[in-house]
Scaffold this active site. Structure first.
Site, short mmCIF file in Angstrom:
data_model
loop_
_atom_site.label_atom_id
_atom_site.label_comp_id
_atom_site.label_asym_id
_atom_site.label_seq_id
_atom_site.Cartn_x
_atom_site.Cartn_y
_atom_site.Cartn_z
N THR A 141 0.86 -1.19 0.00
CA THR A 141 0.00 0.00 0.00
C THR A 141 0.90 1.23 0.00
O THR A 141 2.13 1.13 0.12
CB THR A 141 -0.92 0.03 1.24
OG1 THR A 141 -0.10 0.26 2.41
CG2 THR A 141 -1.67 -1.28 1.41
N ASP A 142 0.29 2.40 -0.12
CA ASP A 142 1.08 3.63 -0.13
C ASP A 142 1.84 3.83 1.17
O ASP A 142 2.96 4.36 1.17
CB ASP A 142 0.17 4.83 -0.40
CG ASP A 142 -0.33 4.86 -1.83
OD1 ASP A 142 0.32 4.22 -2.69
OD2 ASP A 142 -1.36 5.51 -2.10
N CYS A 143 1.23 3.43 2.29
CA CYS A 143 1.91 3.61 3.58
C CYS A 143 2.73 2.39 3.99
O CYS A 143 3.55 2.48 4.91
CB CYS A 143 0.90 3.97 4.67
SG CYS A 143 -0.55 2.93 4.73
N TYR A 144 2.52 1.27 3.31
CA TYR A 144 3.31 0.06 3.59
C TYR A 144 3.81 -0.49 2.25
O TYR A 144 3.25 -1.44 1.69
CB TYR A 144 2.45 -0.99 4.31
CG TYR A 144 2.01 -0.58 5.69
CD1 TYR A 144 2.91 -0.57 6.74
CD2 TYR A 144 0.70 -0.19 5.94
CE1 TYR A 144 2.53 -0.20 8.02
CE2 TYR A 144 0.29 0.18 7.21
CZ TYR A 144 1.21 0.18 8.24
OH TYR A 144 0.82 0.55 9.51
N PRO A 145 4.90 0.08 1.72
CA PRO A 145 5.33 -0.28 0.36
C PRO A 145 6.13 -1.58 0.25
O PRO A 145 6.36 -2.05 -0.86
CB PRO A 145 6.20 0.91 -0.03
CG PRO A 145 6.72 1.45 1.27
CD PRO A 145 5.65 1.22 2.27
#
Length: 399
Positions: A141-145
């Protein structure tokens, strides 16, 4: 007779009189209930037995870049990761997987003996200070790349590591036998055909909840001995069934109350937390649990004076593959501990699944903690429910 505050004051001054439950039973025989109640402040109980409804909460700490873990393995054992990004729940009975998805093997002592490593072994290894291989797959995800992560962890390199066990400390259980014509491999261990053996799991009169049959001395928030460290009763356990039929002494005739327990695994002792494996059934966890019972009234001593001859368990035939299996009646724990019992006129050898010797040692170690003034008792913040029914699943669809 006395309050919990008065008992704790005596503990802090190292003046408390503490007996293990076996010592108390012997004292009652010698001087009676009334005199024993005047003399004793705390009774310690204990058990060391398989408790498969156990597991550990682990917080790994964030990686850089961060990862939102959605699949994870610890030494090949899958851990549940469907909540916080780096929070895991490792179940004691979860079996390891090999790279091809098949169960991996812990050891092979004989060509035909295969032992599966499981969550209980990984939990025990972490408590013992060993390193464990971690492999994780993330949801990008954007916060967990980050997409994946591999490392080794130990109890010193993770944030939180605590046991949270949904069902421990059964207040009585069953005796397993096999009336069929082939061996059966069960959560009680192997059962030989044609009533070749019998296995029971509860340690009987030294078991914690047999000595507090109405759960009047414990509740949510009660401090206990858990795995060699300090733990607490967190809630009623799953399959909690206090409405089980009872004898006149109020002890249940079969599985009854259960407790959910919690405790910091970083403070535990590997002596009291051990991974185990049941042949052709699966992995589990052997766990030592001790419960202190404050002597607030004479009734406490009267309950704790119960003997193995006063306690019974149902003999259940595992050869019938149904939820409700036929029984061969009830048997006393005194008979079980003799090593043999009669079923339909046949002498059947009996063995305990719990370690009676280590159960006694748990009670002795907890006694030492209290006598040293390092372990005080807690008032429950709420009682354990006493009106809980047991609901089966009778609606089902066959796939």
């Amino acid at each position: 007779m006395r309050s919990l505050a008065e008992i704790n004051d005596k503990i802090s001054r190292k003046h408390a009189v503490v007996l293990t439950v076996e010592e108390l039973k012997a004292r009652v025989v010698e001087v009676g209930i009334t005199q024993t109640a005047k003399e004793v402040d705390v009774v310690t109980t204990g058990t060391f037995e398989p408790m498969e409804s156990s597991g550990a909460i682990i917080n790994l700490g964030h990686t850089d870049p961060p990862i939102k873990i959605r699949r994870c393995w610890l030494d090949g054992v899958p851990a549940y990761s469907g909540f916080g990004a780096v929070d895991l729940y490792l179940g004691a009975t979860q079996a390891a997987e090999a790279a091809d998805g098949e169960e991996s093997r812990l050891s092979v002592s004989e060509p035909k003996t295969q032992i599966v490593k499981g969550g209980g072994h990984v939990i025990a290894d972490l408590i013992a200070g060993k390193t464990v291989q971690l492999r994780a797959v993330g949801q990008v995800t954007d916060c967990y790349p980050r997409a994946n992560f591999e490392t080794t962890i130990s109890r010193e390199t993770i944030n939180q590591f605590y046991l949270f066990n949904p069902r421990n400390l059964y207040q009585n259980f069953i005796v397993g036998v096999n009336g069929g014509d082939r061996p059966l491999f069960t959560y009680l261990g192997p059962l030989q055909p044609r009533l070749g053996n019998a296995v029971y799991s509860n340690p009987g009169a030294i078991s914690p909840l047999f000595n507090d049959p109405d759960l009047q001395l414990i509740g949510i928030g009660t401090r206990i001995f858990l795995g060699g460290g300090v733990g607490y009763i967190a809630w009623e356990g799953t399959q909690h069934f206090p409405l089980q039929k009872r004898l006149p002494n109020q002890t249940p005739i079969g599985p009854a109350a259960t407790l959910a327990l919690i405790g910091d695994a970083k403070q535990m002792n590997p002596q009291w937390v051990r991974g185990c494996y049941f042949k052709s059934y699966g992995p589990s966890l052997m766990l030592g649990v001790g419960v202190p019972l404050p002597v607030l009234t004479e009734a406490v001593v009267a309950n704790c004076a119960v003997q193995d001859r006063d306690l019974v368990a149902p003999i259940v035939d595992f050869s019938i593959p149904r939820r409700v299996r036929p029984t061969f009646g009830l048997v006393s724990y005194a008979q079980l501990k003799s090593g043999r019992m009669a079923i339909d006129g046949k002498s059947v050898r009996v063995a305990p699944l719990a370690s009676i010797a280590l159960s006694r040692q748990v009670a002795r170690e907890l006694k030492q903690w209290i006598e040293a003034g390092t372990f005080t008792l807690t008032e429950p913040v709420a009682p354990i429910p006493q009106e809980r029914s047991f609901l089966p699943q009778d609606r089902w669809t066959e796939f």
